[in-house]
Each structure stands twice: as structure tokens, then as C-alpha cells.
Design a protein around this motif. Sequence first.
Motif, PDB file in Angstrom:
ATOM      1  N   VAL A   1       9.387  -1.646  10.800  1.00  0.00           N
ATOM      2  CA  VAL A   1       9.050  -2.883  10.097  1.00  0.00           C
ATOM      3  C   VAL A   1      10.358  -3.486   9.602  1.00  0.00           C
TER       4      VAL A   1
ATOM      5  N   SER B   1       1.056  -6.805  11.384  1.00  0.00           N
ATOM      6  CA  SER B   1       0.040  -5.779  11.633  1.00  0.00           C
ATOM      7  C   SER B   1       0.322  -5.053  12.945  1.00  0.00           C
TER       8      SER B   1
ATOM      9  N   MET C   1      -3.014  -1.054  10.748  1.00  0.00           N
ATOM     10  CA  MET C   1      -2.024  -1.200   9.685  1.00  0.00           C
ATOM     11  C   MET C   1      -1.772  -2.675   9.443  1.00  0.00           C
TER      12      MET C   1
ATOM     13  N   VAL D   1      -0.744   3.522   1.053  1.00  0.00           N
ATOM     14  CA  VAL D   1      -1.302   2.685   2.129  1.00  0.00           C
ATOM     15  C   VAL D   1      -2.719   2.197   1.816  1.00  0.00           C
TER      16      VAL D   1
ATOM     17  N   LEU E   1       2.259  -4.822   6.591  1.00  0.00           N
ATOM     18  CA  LEU E   1       3.279  -3.784   6.746  1.00  0.00           C
ATOM     19  C   LEU E   1       4.524  -4.102   5.932  1.00  0.00           C
ATOM     20  N   LYS E   2       5.131  -3.034   5.430  1.00  0.00           N
ATOM     21  CA  LYS E   2       6.337  -3.138   4.614  1.00  0.00           C
ATOM     22  C   LYS E   2       7.462  -2.356   5.288  1.00  0.00           C
TER      23      LYS E   2
ATOM     24  N   ARG F   1      -4.335  -1.330   2.678  1.00  0.00           N
ATOM     25  CA  ARG F   1      -3.573  -1.967   3.766  1.00  0.00           C
ATOM     26  C   ARG F   1      -3.878  -1.327   5.129  1.00  0.00           C
ATOM     27  N   PHE F   2      -4.105  -0.022   5.136  1.00  0.00           N
ATOM     28  CA  PHE F   2      -4.362   0.711   6.381  1.00  0.00           C
ATOM     29  C   PHE F   2      -5.836   1.125   6.445  1.00  0.00           C
TER      30      PHE F   2
ATOM     31  N   ASP G   1       7.196   1.344   5.455  1.00  0.00           N
ATOM     32  CA  ASP G   1       6.250   1.967   6.386  1.00  0.00           C
ATOM     33  C   ASP G   1       6.938   2.414   7.680  1.00  0.00           C
ATOM     34  N   THR G   2       8.207   2.076   7.830  1.00  0.00           N
ATOM     35  CA  THR G   2       8.956   2.467   9.022  1.00  0.00           C
ATOM     36  C   THR G   2       9.029   3.979   9.123  1.00  0.00           C
TER      37      THR G   2
END
Length: 120
Positions: free
Chosen positions: A118, A17, A82, A63, A85-86, A66-67, A89-90
Amino acid sequence: QVQLVESGGGLVQPGGSLRLSCVVSGRIFSINIMSWYRQAPGKQRELVAAIPGGGSTNYADSVKGRFTISRDNAKNTVYLQMNSLKPEDTAVYFCNYKSPYTMPPNRDYWGQGTQVTVSS
């Protein structure tokens, strides 16, 4: 003029997160929409989440769940929590301010961006 300063980015492992913050200053109107966008290398900037002054939120499908976007009007600050994270998501995350009372109306104001990576 309106200035936006983001903070809170960094390197996090998948499943982790981060909480991004954006402080807005300058000539601010109470009727506005605050948003978070992101831009990954080689991709277009995309809307992540938005929150108008009334508090009704909007999220990108990628998102949702998750966000969480929130705002503290007393502090002129918008947040993006967030979770889960995956690697996808970078991106560089940008804060955006928009108001119908600026000149021209609904002009986009952007922060400098904060990097979120991430990776394991």
C-alpha cells in the motif's frame, strides 16, 4: 496433505481495495478453521482474520471495520476483502488451514504468501 494457493495481492494506493483468494485442495476435512495472517518486514507473523466452518468470524483490532473474511465451502476457497487500505497494511499475506482431524491435530498448513503493498 493439504495445499493452499493464494492470489490477489498487488500494489494499491492508500484508501484503495484488494481482494485476496485462497484455494484449498487435498485431504480437506469439513471441520476446519481458515485464516489469513500477515508478516511485515522485520515483524512477526500476525493473525488478521479467521473463519471456522460455522461462519463466526474473528478479526485483529487493526483491521476491524475495513477487512472482511468469507468462505465458499463448495469451492474450498476463502477470501479476504480489504478496504480502506493503509500503508501499515503492507505485508506478505498468508492463508492458513487447520483442522482437529489432521495428524497431528490442528497442524498448520500454509500457502506460499501473496505480497500486498500500500503506497502512493
